[in-house]
Design an enzyme around this catalytic site. Structure first.
Site, short mmCIF file in Angstrom:
data_model
loop_
_atom_site.label_atom_id
_atom_site.label_comp_id
_atom_site.label_asym_id
_atom_site.label_seq_id
_atom_site.Cartn_x
_atom_site.Cartn_y
_atom_site.Cartn_z
N ASP A 1 0.80 -1.23 0.00
CA ASP A 1 0.00 0.00 0.00
C ASP A 1 0.83 1.28 0.00
OD1 ASP A 1 1.04 -0.35 2.51
OD2 ASP A 1 -0.84 -0.26 3.60
N HIS A 2 2.04 1.23 0.57
CA HIS A 2 2.78 2.46 0.77
C HIS A 2 3.55 2.94 -0.46
CE1 HIS A 2 1.85 1.99 4.98
NE2 HIS A 2 2.56 3.05 5.31
N ASP B 1 3.50 -1.14 11.65
CA ASP B 1 3.03 0.17 11.26
C ASP B 1 2.39 0.79 12.49
OD1 ASP B 1 2.28 1.76 8.48
OD2 ASP B 1 0.94 2.20 10.16
N ARG C 1 -1.48 12.34 10.29
CA ARG C 1 -0.21 13.01 10.63
C ARG C 1 -0.06 14.28 9.82
NH1 ARG C 1 3.07 7.69 11.62
NH2 ARG C 1 2.27 7.54 13.73
N SER D 1 6.05 7.26 13.25
CA SER D 1 6.07 5.97 12.57
C SER D 1 6.75 4.86 13.37
CB SER D 1 6.79 6.16 11.25
OG SER D 1 7.26 4.95 10.75
N ARG E 1 8.76 2.85 11.72
CA ARG E 1 9.86 2.44 10.84
C ARG E 1 11.15 2.22 11.64
NH1 ARG E 1 9.34 8.40 8.19
NH2 ARG E 1 7.21 7.60 8.02
C1 MIC Z 1 3.29 6.43 8.61
O1 MIC Z 1 2.09 6.68 8.63
O2 MIC Z 1 4.16 7.21 9.03
C2 MIC Z 1 3.74 5.11 8.02
C3 MIC Z 1 4.43 5.40 6.77
O3 MIC Z 1 2.62 4.31 7.76
C4 MIC Z 1 4.65 4.45 9.05
C5 MIC Z 1 5.30 3.22 8.58
C6 MIC Z 1 6.48 3.44 7.69
O4 MIC Z 1 7.23 4.38 7.89
O5 MIC Z 1 6.66 2.62 6.80
C7 MIC Z 1 3.97 4.16 10.38
O6 MIC Z 1 3.01 4.78 10.71
O7 MIC Z 1 4.47 3.31 11.14
FE1 SF4 Z 2 -0.55 4.74 5.07
FE2 SF4 Z 2 0.58 5.42 7.41
FE3 SF4 Z 2 -0.87 7.18 5.99
FE4 SF4 Z 2 -2.06 5.18 7.14
S1 SF4 Z 2 -0.97 6.83 8.16
S2 SF4 Z 2 -2.43 5.90 5.06
S3 SF4 Z 2 -0.58 3.54 6.94
S4 SF4 Z 2 1.07 6.25 5.40
#
Ligand code: MIC
Ligand code: SF4
Length: 758
Positions: free
Chosen positions: A100-101, A165, A453, A649, A651
């Protein structure tokens, strides 16, 4: 694990979980000597041993056995590269990967998906083949955002899962303790080890009244974020209860739990109720709804606690839904909360650009059938008066099932009729996968989204974009006005023919009357013949790189460490290891390390984010270059952080990169939970100033010793000696949260080395 992973959680697995509840909750009541919250019931039912599991909140570490693991493509790469090195034939717990990302939003769903398949083919093929080989279910690109797919297919009341995630807690909307973790934690569980974490604190949110009018589920969590702030939930499960909970749909509850990540909560949780049952039935899980009904007493808070929550929770928040107004949070932080009626004033006083340049609806947090339905109702009202959006409106459906259903039911057409563009079922602009051509880099502009976010540069890579967050219906109404300073709830809008239009509060079906249309199936089961599956990591690839184990601790103290960076203020994972264009290197540690601290505001070079001072010649250079130069010269270093370091995140790149680039320790005023856990997993010392003011003592040209490492022990402070260039030394005390197990990881070089027996 014997059974292959399927596209949903088998009812037998859930029966086996429910069968544990009577004894586990009896153990819990006996040991705690009191009634239980719902979260406690779930935790005890998943304790490795309910009779002995740690119970002291925020102190004990405890072992739990999650029912499932979910990974998304951007984090799964590193998690699975680690899992591969463990040398196991198959995962031990049902696990899934969701693509998805990595899909970039540019033109619209079809073209963007095709181009993602092309651009990311090597990574998708890697994830597909690793999944096939190790017994992992694989959800193809286009099938939806991980958390929506999990909610639709896998989540179940009273279950426990972990996911790579931070928004994994979305499944709390269906009563699941669902915790966001770094890849290394997922690897442990997939390898058959328990999930080890601190016994969470408990925050109760008592919901009174009922949700109505413009107020949406999103507004509840925006309000909670305003109250608790971005670190107020750290180390805690946020449990919602009270009659107000039943006035929120299951997907609305999921929105609230999803965004609990923004207050640092370990996870959030709603009780099982009639709305949960309705959602389970609508998503093809009638048998599960019936089963949950027969176990309902285990799937909610004990009435004695609901009656006197202050006696049992660490903190209680009361919200009267009857009085809730729609809210907007931002810019730059999700806890800067204001009711819509106050946004115009704030914009004037703070000088925010009032023209909105983009409005975005969707993301894992707000893309349900009901969300889109409410947005579509706003759109229909506008269309009836000949109105179109005043600012471009982008829609990202959360899953293929939602997309197919909203298309069938005409809701997408309602939105398109006012000028909206529909993007692929993916993260897209939420994570900087957005090719935006309407602004120049550095241009100050305002966007509104229904995402979760809003850190600087998150959506479009431009730190000067001011990003605000509201509900899907709020964002749609704002797309119509095109302005931050119009209170669409109380003020009339002007239609093209000059008439004034007062928008009615939106209403929508919570679930599709005709049932969900599953759309195109995106699930691929693992191979029946795993030994025949070959995994290809092409040498020299710039997307994937096999991992070399980190070296073990040499038994000595650390002397003469340089200070690479002293972060000032917010230092989220988006500051430490940004996403957007860097997502393409998530499976390549060497390459992704080229972004290390590139968004950090460094006290030693504050003119521009991401810069640092090379102490050897005083030059100011990009931090990733400096880290690499230090590494190449055999210089070891530390990073200093402020409050809530590593917020955001899950990550683990934000922990692996410092480790890979010769970082020895990160010393902060306070940590976000996942960031601290990830550092410990990778063998980096995660230390907290015992006296937060000691942060001020660190200067650019200091060298630092970290001593007494042979005596590392749980609860024992660690001494850090800061030698200043003028010859003076400050000795400061730091604390840590390492258990004996975590200390073993540090000694071995990483948790993975321990798992492999190195
Ligand atoms: C996000 O919303 O910041 C992400 C991208 O989904 C991350 C995961 C990632 O960095 O791959 C998260 O929320 O953990
Ligand atoms: Fe994707 Fe993270 Fe955004 Fe949710 S918050 S849509 S998992 S990047």
């Amino acid at each position: 694990m014997t059974e292959a992973v399927g596209p949903t959680t088998p009812i037998e697995l859930i029966e086996a979980v429910y069968a544990r509840y009577p004894k586990a909750t009896a153990d819990a009541r006996r040991r705690l000597g009191r009634p239980l919250t719902f979260a406690e019931k779930v935790l005890f039912a998943h304790a490795d041993d309910p009779a002995t599991v740690g119970i002291e909140r925020n102190v004990d570490y405890a072992d739990y056995r999650p029912d499932r693991v979910a990974m998304q493509d951007a984090t799964a790469q590193m998690a699975l590269l680690q899992f591969m090195t463990a040398g196991l034939p198959t995962v031990q717990v049902p696990s899934t990967v969701h693509c998805d990302h990595l899909i970039q939003a540019r033109v619209g769903a079809d073209i963007d998906l095709k181009s993602a398949l092309d651009v990311n083919s090597e990574v998708y093929e890697f994830l597909r083949s690793v999944s096939a080989k190790y017994g992992i279910g694989f959800w193809k690109p286009g099938s939806g955002i991980i958390h929506q797919v999990v909610l639709e297919q896998y989540a179940f009341p009273g279950g426990m899962m972990i996911g790579t995630d931070s928004h994994t807690p979305n499944a709390g909307g269906l009563g699941m303790v669902a915790i966001g973790v770094g890849g290394a934690d997922a690897v442990d569980v997939m390898a058959g080890w328990p999930f080890n974490t601190r016994v969470p604190k408990l925050i109760g949110v008592h919901l009174r009244g009922s949700l109505s009018g413009w107020a949406a589920a999103k507004d509840i969590i925006l309000k909670v974020a305003g109250i608790l702030t971005v670190k107020g939930g750290t180390g805690a499960i946020v449990e919602y209860f009270g009659e107000g909970a039943e006035s929120i749909s299951a997907t609305g509850k999921a929105t609230i739990c999803n965004m609990g990540a923004e207050i640092g909560a370990t996870c959030s949780l709603f009780p099982y109720d009639a709305r949960s049952a309705a959602y389970l039935k609508a998503t093809g899980r009638e048998a599960l709804a019936d089963l949950a009904d027969t176990h309902a007493e285990h799937l909610r808070i004990d009435p004695e606690i609901a009656a006197e929550p202050e006696r049992y929770f660490d903190r209680v928040i009361d919200i009267d839904l009857d009085e809730l107004e729609p809210h907007l949070v931002g810019p730059h932080t999700p806890d800067l909360d204001r009711p819509i009626s106050d946004v115009g004033r704030a914009a004037r006083e703070e000088g925010y650009p009032v023209e909105i340049s983009y409005a975005l609806v969707g993301s894992c947090t707000n893309s349900s059938y009901e969300d889109i339905g409410r947005a579509a109702h706003v759109a229909r009202q506008a269309k009836a008066h000949g109105m179109k959006v005043a600012t471009p409106l982008l829609i990202t459906p959360g899953s293929e099932q939602v997309r197919a259903t909203i298309a069938r039911d005409g809701l997408l057409a309602d939105l398109e009729a006012i000028g909206a563009t529909v993007l692929a079922n993916a993260c897209g602009p939420c994570i900087g996968q957005w090719q935006r051509d309407d602004i120049t880099p550095g241009e100050r502009n305002t966007i509104v989204s229904s995402f979760n976010r809003n850190f600087p540069a998150r959506n479009d890579g431009n730190a000067a974009t001011l990003s605000f967050i509201g509900s899907p219906e709020t964002v749609t109404a704002m797309a119509l006005t095109g302005r931050l300073d119009v209170d669409f709830v109380h003020e009339a809008l002007i239609a093209p023919d000059g008439t004034s239009v007062t928008l009615e509060a939106p209403t929508a079906d919570e679930l599709p009357a005709l049932g969900f249309d599953p759309g195109e199936s995106g699930f691929q089961a693992p191979s029946a013949e795993p030994s025949s599956v070959e995994i290809v990591v092409t040498p020299g690839s710039d997307r994937l790189e096999l991992l070399e184990p980190f070296t073990a601790w040499d038994g000595g103290d650390y002397f003469g460490l340089q200070v690479l960076v002293k972060a000032v203020g917010k230092c989220t994972t988006d500051h430490i290891s940004p996403a957007g264009p860097w997502l393409k290197y998530r499976g390549h540690l060497t390459n992704i390390s080229g972004n290390l601290f590139s968004g950090a505001n460094n006290a030693f070079a504050l003119d521009k984010p991401g810069m640092g001072v090379d102490v050897r010649d005083g030059s100011v250079v990009p931090l990733p270059d400096l880290a690499r130069a230090y590494k190449e010269s055999g210089i070891f270093w530390i990073a200093i952080g402020d409050e809530n370091y590593g917020e955001g995140s899950s990550r683990e790149h934000a922990a692996m990169e410092p480790r890979f680039m010769n970082g020895r320790a990160v010393i902060v005023r306070s940590f976000a939970r996942i960031a601290e856990a990830n550092l410990k997993k990778q063998g980096v010392l995660a230390l907290t100033f015992a006296n937060p003011d000691d942060y001020e003592r660190v200067r650019v040209d200091d060298t630092v010793d970290i001593v007494g490492l042979a005596d590392l022990a749980p609860g024992r402070p660690v001494t850090v000696k800061i030698h200043h260039a003028d010859g003076s030394t400050d000795e400061v005390s730091t604390t840590h949260t390492m258990s004996d197990e975590h200390i073993a990881w540090f000694r071995a070089g990483s948790a993975l080395n321990v798992l492999k027996g190195d």
